[in-house]
Every structure is written in structure tokens, then in C-alpha cells.
Design a protein around this motif. Structure first.
Motif, short mmCIF file in Angstrom:
data_model
loop_
_atom_site.label_atom_id
_atom_site.label_comp_id
_atom_site.label_asym_id
_atom_site.label_seq_id
_atom_site.Cartn_x
_atom_site.Cartn_y
_atom_site.Cartn_z
N ALA A 56 0.84 -1.21 0.00
CA ALA A 56 0.00 0.00 0.00
C ALA A 56 0.87 1.26 0.00
O ALA A 56 0.57 2.23 -0.72
N PHE A 57 1.94 1.25 0.78
CA PHE A 57 2.87 2.38 0.79
C PHE A 57 3.44 2.62 -0.61
O PHE A 57 3.42 3.74 -1.12
N TRP A 58 3.94 1.55 -1.24
CA TRP A 58 4.57 1.72 -2.55
C TRP A 58 3.56 2.14 -3.61
O TRP A 58 3.88 2.90 -4.52
N ARG A 59 2.32 1.70 -3.50
CA ARG A 59 1.30 2.15 -4.46
C ARG A 59 1.06 3.65 -4.32
O ARG A 59 0.89 4.36 -5.32
N LEU A 79 10.89 6.15 -7.50
CA LEU A 79 10.63 5.15 -8.53
C LEU A 79 11.74 4.11 -8.56
O LEU A 79 11.47 2.90 -8.63
N GLU A 80 12.98 4.56 -8.51
CA GLU A 80 14.10 3.62 -8.53
C GLU A 80 14.11 2.74 -7.28
O GLU A 80 14.37 1.53 -7.37
N TYR A 81 13.80 3.33 -6.12
CA TYR A 81 13.69 2.52 -4.91
C TYR A 81 12.58 1.48 -5.05
O TYR A 81 12.73 0.33 -4.63
N VAL A 85 12.91 -2.48 -4.64
CA VAL A 85 12.11 -3.26 -3.69
C VAL A 85 11.36 -4.37 -4.40
O VAL A 85 11.29 -5.51 -3.91
N ARG A 86 10.82 -4.08 -5.56
CA ARG A 86 10.17 -5.14 -6.37
C ARG A 86 11.13 -6.29 -6.60
O ARG A 86 10.79 -7.46 -6.40
N ASP A 87 12.35 -5.96 -6.99
CA ASP A 87 13.35 -6.98 -7.28
C ASP A 87 13.81 -7.69 -6.01
O ASP A 87 14.11 -8.88 -6.04
#
Length: 191
Positions: A56-59, A79-81, A85-87
Motif C-alpha cells: 500500500a505504501f509503494w502504491r 521510482l528507482e527505490y 524493492v520489487r526486485d
């Protein structure tokens, strides 16, 4: 991965930041003075419970008008962070599966700074990243939920020789994702 532009891959990528060469495994023993997280205090079985707040935070971050803005030329943008984090969710999901399925595996090397350049993190589409991050987080949660009781002390090793159990690997993972929430809040404030 989808990008915001159609820049040919053969053109030089001018998005690199100074590589982080620190060995962060000390966070398994000490509180991080930057983000305040104490990895050793967290039961990694709670990872699935923590993921909804993380995603939810990243969205929220990924729809922020300054998502692609770097706070300094040598510091990743939100965006890069988010791409990182996705990776991280994806890489750690794979590593937890390896520990679960193999005896004392050695994890494939992952250079996060090289991944940012090769993945062209600065050019990723924020809404696509949000969906991918959510998907990778859900996959990790599903893996953790199905770990048998005897999996928590199984061991694996990073290519640099750092040894982890499933427990410490997930504690290390948690510090990483919590720390990057802190990094982004330093730039954007509460989102």
C-alpha cells in the motif's frame, strides 16, 4: 520490464549512482541507526502480515507527482527505490525457495546497482512497477506461509560467503524493505 521511453538498449544509461559496497549483514545483530529497524526482534513468520502495508505504501509512492525525482544526483528516486524493492521481493522469494528445497545452497550473485542500470529503473512506468511489486510481494508471502516448521533453521549462503538461515534471510530482507520506506520518506515525507 516495460519502460517509459523507447530508448534503444545500446545507448549508454546515465542513471547510475555510486554503488553501495557496504556489507549490511550487521543489521542482523544491531539496530539500524538510519531507519531504527531491529531485524533480530522480528519473527519472520510475520512477513505475510507485513506485506499489505508495504505494498500500500509503494502504491501511494508510485502515483506521487515527484516519483521520478531524485533528491540528489547520486540518490535514487522513489521510482528507482520501488523498482529495487520489487526486485528484492523477487530475489528473496527465490532464495527462500532454494533454502527450503536444497541443502546449503549458494545464492546466485545479485548486484543491486548493476540491476538498476540494466533494468533502467529510472525509465520504468510507475503503475507497472506498482503491479509488479505487488505481485512479487504476494509471491514471497505465499512462499513464507507454506514453509514447514523445519525450514526456519535451514541454511544458505550468499556468493560472498555470508551465511543465512531462512530466519535470518527473512530478517535481513525485512530490514531492506523497511529501510527503503525510510529512504523514500526522507525525500517525499509521509505519503
Amino acid at each position: 520490464m516495460d519502460t517509459m521511453t523507447d530508448t534503444p538498449a545500446e545507448q549508454p544509461y546515465e542513471g547510475a549512482v555510486e554503488p553501495d559496497t557496504k556489507d549490511w549483514t550487521w543489521v542482523l545483530r544491531e539496530t539500524c541507526p538510519e531507519c531504527g529497524f531491529t531485524a533480530a526482534d522480528v519473527d519472520p513468520r510475520t512477513v505475510p502480515d507485513l506485506i499489505p502495508a508495504q505494498t500500500a505504501f509503494w502504491r501511494r509512492v508510485l502515483v506521487h507527482p515527484r516519483v521520478a525525482e531524485r533528491p540528489a544526483p547520486d540518490v535514487w528516486s522513489p521510482l528507482e527505490y520501488a523498482c529495487h524493492v520489487r526486485d528484492v521481493y523477487d530475489i528473496f522469494g527465490t532464495r527462500v525457495e532454494l533454502i527450503r528445497d536444497e541443502d546449503d545452497p549458494t545464492f546466485r550473485n545479485w548486484d543491486q546497482d548493476q540491476a538498476a542500470v540494466e533494468g533502467r529503473y529510472r525509465e520504468q512506468r510507475p503503475l507497472v512497477v506498482a503491479d509488479e511489486l505487488t505481485e512479487c510481494a504476494a509471491a514471497l508471502a505465499a512462499i513464507v506461509k507454506t514453509l514447514p516448521d523445519d525450514a526456519w533453521d535451514r541454511k544458505g549462503e550468499r556468493s560472498n560467503g555470508s551465511s543465512f538461515t531462512t530466519t535470518t534471510l527473512l530478517q535481513y530482507f525485512l530490514h531492506d524493505v523497511v529501510h527503503h520506506v525510510h529512504d523514500v520518506r526522507q525525500h517525499l515525507g509521509e505519503v
